[in-house]
Design an enzyme around this catalytic site. Structure first.
Site, PDB file in Angstrom:
ATOM      1  CD  GLU A 153      36.813  37.100  28.148  1.00 47.91           C
ATOM      2  OE1 GLU A 153      38.021  37.273  27.929  1.00 47.91           O
ATOM      3  OE2 GLU A 153      35.968  37.991  28.012  1.00 47.91           O
ATOM      4  CG  ASN A 194      30.961  36.254  31.955  1.00 44.72           C
ATOM      5  OD1 ASN A 194      29.798  36.192  31.540  1.00 44.72           O
ATOM      6  ND2 ASN A 194      31.738  37.309  31.753  1.00 44.72           N
ATOM      7  CG  HIS A 230      30.911  41.194  23.704  1.00 45.16           C
ATOM      8  ND1 HIS A 230      30.542  42.438  24.156  1.00 45.16           N
ATOM      9  CD2 HIS A 230      31.525  40.586  24.746  1.00 45.16           C
ATOM     10  CE1 HIS A 230      30.915  42.589  25.420  1.00 45.16           C
ATOM     11  NE2 HIS A 230      31.510  41.473  25.808  1.00 45.16           N
ATOM     12  CD  GLU A 260      31.326  40.686  29.443  1.00 40.32           C
ATOM     13  OE1 GLU A 260      31.966  41.062  28.439  1.00 40.32           O
ATOM     14  OE2 GLU A 260      31.864  40.109  30.405  1.00 40.32           O
ATOM     15  CG  ASP A 262      28.713  45.056  23.059  1.00 41.39           C
ATOM     16  OD1 ASP A 262      28.936  43.958  22.513  1.00 41.39           O
ATOM     17  OD2 ASP A 262      29.587  45.692  23.671  1.00 41.39           O
TER      18      ASP A 262
HETATM   19  O1  G3I Z   1      43.573  52.329  33.089  1.00 39.07           O
HETATM   20  C1  G3I Z   1      44.336  52.654  31.927  1.00 39.07           C
HETATM   21  C2  G3I Z   1      44.723  54.078  31.916  1.00 39.07           C
HETATM   22  O2  G3I Z   1      45.592  54.329  33.012  1.00 39.07           O
HETATM   23  C3  G3I Z   1      45.413  54.417  30.596  1.00 39.07           C
HETATM   24  O3  G3I Z   1      45.679  55.782  30.541  1.00 39.07           O
HETATM   25  C4  G3I Z   1      44.512  54.023  29.438  1.00 39.07           C
HETATM   26  C5  G3I Z   1      45.217  54.260  28.093  1.00 39.07           C
HETATM   27  O4  G3I Z   1      44.691  53.445  27.093  1.00 39.07           O
HETATM   28  O5  G3I Z   1      44.191  52.664  29.520  1.00 39.07           O
HETATM   29  C6  G3I Z   1      43.489  52.355  30.711  1.00 39.07           C
HETATM   30  O6  G3I Z   1      43.194  50.984  30.705  1.00 39.07           O
HETATM   31  C7  G3I Z   1      42.163  50.581  29.847  1.00 39.07           C
HETATM   32  C8  G3I Z   1      41.059  49.924  30.653  1.00 39.07           C
HETATM   33  O7  G3I Z   1      40.064  49.396  29.802  1.00 39.07           O
HETATM   34  C9  G3I Z   1      40.402  50.901  31.630  1.00 39.07           C
HETATM   35  O8  G3I Z   1      39.786  51.938  30.927  1.00 39.07           O
HETATM   36  C10 G3I Z   1      42.730  49.590  28.852  1.00 39.07           C
HETATM   37  O9  G3I Z   1      43.646  50.247  27.989  1.00 39.07           O
HETATM   38  C11 G3I Z   1      41.628  48.960  28.046  1.00 39.07           C
HETATM   39  O10 G3I Z   1      42.176  47.894  27.272  1.00 39.07           O
HETATM   40  C12 G3I Z   1      40.572  48.384  28.969  1.00 39.07           C
HETATM   41  O11 G3I Z   1      39.551  47.851  28.176  1.00 39.07           O
HETATM   42  C13 G3I Z   1      38.616  47.051  28.858  1.00 39.07           C
HETATM   43  C14 G3I Z   1      38.712  45.604  28.384  1.00 39.07           C
HETATM   44  O12 G3I Z   1      37.708  44.836  29.008  1.00 39.07           O
HETATM   45  C15 G3I Z   1      40.071  44.992  28.691  1.00 39.07           C
HETATM   46  O13 G3I Z   1      40.105  43.671  28.263  1.00 39.07           O
HETATM   47  C16 G3I Z   1      37.241  47.596  28.570  1.00 39.07           C
HETATM   48  O14 G3I Z   1      37.115  48.901  29.157  1.00 39.07           O
HETATM   49  C17 G3I Z   1      36.181  46.663  29.168  1.00 39.07           C
HETATM   50  O15 G3I Z   1      34.910  47.100  28.748  1.00 39.07           O
HETATM   51  C18 G3I Z   1      36.433  45.255  28.636  1.00 39.07           C
HETATM   52  O16 G3I Z   1      35.479  44.410  29.173  1.00 39.07           O
HETATM   53  C19 G3I Z   1      35.565  43.037  28.764  1.00 39.07           C
HETATM   54  C20 G3I Z   1      35.064  42.174  29.906  1.00 39.07           C
HETATM   55  O17 G3I Z   1      35.766  42.467  31.086  1.00 39.07           O
HETATM   56  C21 G3I Z   1      35.188  40.687  29.570  1.00 39.07           C
HETATM   57  N1  G3I Z   1      34.543  40.386  28.323  1.00 39.07           N
HETATM   58  C22 G3I Z   1      34.905  41.222  27.182  1.00 39.07           C
HETATM   59  C23 G3I Z   1      34.727  42.700  27.517  1.00 39.07           C
HETATM   60  C24 G3I Z   1      35.026  43.571  26.321  1.00 39.07           C
HETATM   61  O18 G3I Z   1      36.376  43.491  25.943  1.00 39.07           O
END
Ligand code: G3I
Length: 403
Positions: A153, A194, A230, A260, A262
Site C-alpha cells: 500500500e 501489494n 476488497h 485479499e 472479499d
Molecule cells: O492486537 C490488538 C489487541 O491487543 C487489542 O486488544 C485489540 C483491540 O482492538 O486490537 C488488536 O489489534 C487489532 C489487530 O487487527 C489484530 O487483531 C487492531 O485493532 C486492528 O486494527 C487490526 O486490524 C487489521 C488491519 O489489517 C489493520 O490495518 C485486520 O485484522 C487485518 O485483517 C487487516 O488486514 C489488512 C491487510 O494487512 C492489508 N490490506 C488491507 C487489510 C484489511 O484492512
C-alpha cells in the site's frame, strides 16, 4: 439381491465422472493450472476448533496468509528485538497441512511500532532499520514462504506516493531498496508489491505499474503484483475490466495474484445481495482464470465470523464466502463455478437402487450437509445428515460437522 433399473445405471454412469472431478476451491484451481486457492487467517481464530477444521481443509485451501502476525508491530516491537512466535504458529499450521504460505508483509505505513514512526531518522539510518527488518524476517521464514508482500500500500488514490515514514525519509528509492534486501535474504521466494484499488484501470493502477518499472529499472527482482480486491457487492469491476487490468500488469513480465479478496455489503444480507455477491466473486475469480500470469486467489478470511470488515465499516459485512455459522453462501458456488468445476459446484448426487436424491452442497438450507458442513449444534436448524461417506461428528454443544 438388489436390482438396479436401467435408468439408475445410466444415472450412475453419468454421475461418476462428475464425482471424480475436483471437490473444492483449491482442488479446482490447481486442476485449472493455478498455483493455489487460499485464505487469510489470524491467530485469535485458531482456538476455534470448527474454524481450524475448515481452514485445514486442503480441498478448499491450498494456501494461507497470516492476517496480522508477520507485520512489523508483531515481529519487531522494539528495535532489533524480533518475535516470531505468533507468525510461526501460522507458518507451522501451513506446513502441517501442506499448504503454501503467502507472507505478509515487510514494509507498510500501518501497524508500525512507535519506535519506527516516532524515531528521528536520516536517510541512512532508516534504510539500515528497514533492511535489518527485512533481512531478519525473510531469513527467519526462508524456505517457508511462497511469496512475500515486500511493500504494501505505497500509493495514494491519485497515484502519488503515500506520505509514510519510508517515503518521507528515503523517497521512492525505499521501494527498490526493500526488494533488493528481500532478494538478498532469499533468492527463491517470490517478491510482490501489494495494494488495493489497483484492480481496474486508473491513476493508481498506472502508478502500481510504474512501481514495477521502477524496481526493474534498478536491476532488482520483482516477481509479482498483489491486487487486494476488497470490493463492494454491486460495485465490483466487471470480469473483462479486471482481466484487462491484470493483462496490463503481466505485460511487464510479472505475475499477478488476487491477495485479499472479499466483497462486503450493507447489512442485513438478503437473497438478492447474496446472489449479486456470488456474481461479483465470479467476476474476480474469472478474471484471474483468464490471465495466464495470475497464479492464485486468496480470500481475506473465509467466514464472516472473522472478517475485518464490520470493525472497519460499521453496518457493513457478510463479505466472505462462508457465513457467521461457517455455512457456505452462494458465493462459494460462484467461485467454484468460475474455477471451472461446474459439476461439483452445483450438486452432490447420491444414487441408490430405487431412489435418487440431489442436494446442493453449497447451501445450509438443504437436507444433507457436504463434507466439512455443519450437521448439528444448539439452535441449529440446518441439515443433520451428511453426504455419503461422511459422519456427523460432535465437536462441541454448538457445532457438529460432517467429517
Ligand atoms: O492486537 C490488538 C489487541 O491487543 C487489542 O486488544 C485489540 C483491540 O482492538 O486490537 C488488536 O489489534 C487489532 C489487530 O487487527 C489484530 O487483531 C487492531 O485493532 C486492528 O486494527 C487490526 O486490524 C487489521 C488491519 O489489517 C489493520 O490495518 C485486520 O485484522 C487485518 O485483517 C487487516 O488486514 C489488512 C491487510 O494487512 C492489508 N490490506 C488491507 C487489510 C484489511 O484492512
Amino acid at each position: 439381491m438388489v436390482h438396479f433399473s436401467t435408468a439408475a445405471l445410466v444415472l450412475v454412469a453419468s454421475v461418476l465422472p462428475q464425482l471424480s472431478q475436483a471437490s473444492g476451491l483449491d482442488t479446482a484451481a490447481v486442476a485449472a493450472g493455478k498455483v493455489y486457492f487460499g485464505t487469510a487467517t489470524d491467530n485469535p481464530e485458531l482456538t476455534d476448533t470448527a474454524y481450524v477444521a475448515q481452514l485445514s481443509n486442503t480441498n478448499d485451501f491450498g494456501q494461507i496468509t497470516p492476517g496480522n502476525s508477520q507485520k512489523w508491530d508483531a515481529t519487531e516491537p522494539q528495535q532489533n528485538t524480533f518475535t516470531y512466535t505468533q507468525g510461526d504458529v501460522i507458518a507451522d499450521l501451513a506446513k502441517a497441512n501442506g499448504q503454501k504460505l503467502r507472507c505478509h508483509n515487510l514494509v507498510w505505513h500501518s501497524q508500525l511500532p512507535s519506535w519506527v514512526t516516532s524515531g528521528t531518522w536520516t536517510n541512512t539510518t532508516l534504510i539500515a532499520v528497514m533492511k535489518n527488518h527485512i533481512t531478519n524476517l525473510v531469513t527467519h521464514y526462508k524456505g517457508q514462504c511462497y511469496a512475500w508482500d515486500v511493500v504494501n500500500e505505497g500509493l495514494n488514490e491519485d497515484g502519488t506516493y503515500r506520505e509514510s515514514v519510508w517515503y518521507e525519509t528515503i523517497g521512492e528509492a525505499y521501494i527498490p531498496i526493500a526488494f533488493a534486501a528481500a532478494a538478498a535474504a532469499d533468492p527463491n521466494v517470490k517478491l510482490y508489491y501489494n495494494d488495493y484499488n489497483i484492480e481496474y484501470s486508473g491513476s493508481k493502477a498506472t502508478a502500481a505499474r510504474n512501481i514495477v518499472k521502477l524496481v526493474q529499472s534498478y536491476g532488482v527482482k520483482i516477481d509479482g503484483v498483489g491486487l487486494q480486491s476488497h470490493f463492494i457487492v454491486g460495485s465490483t469491476p466487471s470480469k473483462s475490466a479486471q482481466a484487462a487490468n491484470l493483462a496490463a500488469f503481466t505485460a511487464l513480465a510479472v505475475d499477478v495474484a488476487i491477495t485479499e479478496l472479499d466483497i462486503r455489503m450493507t447489512l442485513p444480507s438478503t437473497a438478492a445481495l447474496l446472489s449479486q455477491q456470488s456474481t461479483d466473486y465470479a467476476s474476480t475469480v474469472g478474471a484471474c482464470m483468464e490471465t495466464d500470469g495470475c497464479v492464485g486467489i486468496t480470500i481475506w478470511d473465509w467466514t464472516d465470523k472473522n472478517s475485518w470488515v464490520p470493525n472497519t465499516f460499521p453496518g457493513q459485512g457478510a463479505a466472505c464466502p462462508w457465513d457467521d455459522n461457517l455455512v457456505k453462501k452462494p458465493a462459494y458456488t460462484g467461485i467454484l463455478t468460475a474455477l471451472g468445476d461446474t459439476a461439483s459446484a452445483t450438486s452432490t448426487t447420491t444414487t441408490t437402487s430405487s431412489t435418487t436424491t440431489t442436494s446442493s452442497s453449497s447451501s445450509g438450507s438443504t437436507s444433507v450437509a457436504a463434507h466439512w458442513g455443519q450437521c448439528g449444534g444448539l439452535s441449529w436448524t440446518g441439515p443433520t445428515a451428511c453426504a455419503s461417506g461422511y459422519t456427523c461428528t460432535y465437536t462441541n454443544p454448538y457445532y457438529s460437522q460432517c467429517l
